[in-house]
Design a protein around this motif. Sequence first.
Motif: not given
Length: 282
Positions: A104-110
């Motif tokens: 599970x991942x949260x990506x804010x930029x790319x």
Amino acid sequence: MANIQSLDPTASPLDYYGWELRRQREAHGLKQGQLGDIIFCTGSLIGQIETTKKVPTRDFSERVDAALGTDGLFSRLIGLVLRSQLPTWFQPYAEMEANAAYISTYQAQVVYGLLQTEDYARAVLATGKPDDLNGLVSARMERQRILEREQPPLAWVVLDEAVLHRPVGGPQVMRRQLARLLEFADHRWVHVQVLPNKVGEHASLDGAFTTMRFDDNPDIIYTEDLISGHMTANSDTIREAALRYARLQAAALSVEDSAELIIRVMEERYGHGSQPEEQPVA
């Protein structure tokens, strides 16, 4: 140019690959140019790979296996070779990622690395001005092969809406990248949610993070700073990350509404027509 005999096949996966390629080629009585003719490349490229001046690709490896009848040897080696091209600090993460049962991942930029197109990945990786951009791109594409397994990890990805609007690589690259994301709209193992801008402040304003779960090992949290990555299995950190991720998922759009937003951004920012042309992954 370095002499292949001076290579130590135990020095690295790339050294072993080059050493073994020359050994197998010579065992078949072929010059570099002759092997190149068979697999549709130049003899110079064969020499560069044999002397570790060039990093081989998976396609090259498969063609060599077919030409030399090496029973998949080079196709098996290429995964190790490409993984070894990743930054040293990132290699432990790639090893863990390849063995995870749930990501599970949260990506804010790319866009999350496992979902990036090759052109998008190239644009992202080029910002670091690496010595071997092609090797890094190939390594990133190789990482994505875990999604092609018969039973891949379950991957849940939350992307900040800003990721969709940031024109990495230009409009055409972004259009293809958003089309790639849409391929996962009905995917069994990969789910993409978008955290809309209208949410405002949220549970992970301080940055991206990734949680990995395993069948037989403790959970891991992975974060990155400017120059390196960090993994921890600290139970308090794991609990805090799980709480934050639950809040992010609750604030994010549903998978279906996220797909609609991605389509809208494609049309409004990167050209008309919402249907991706690429073939969906298995």
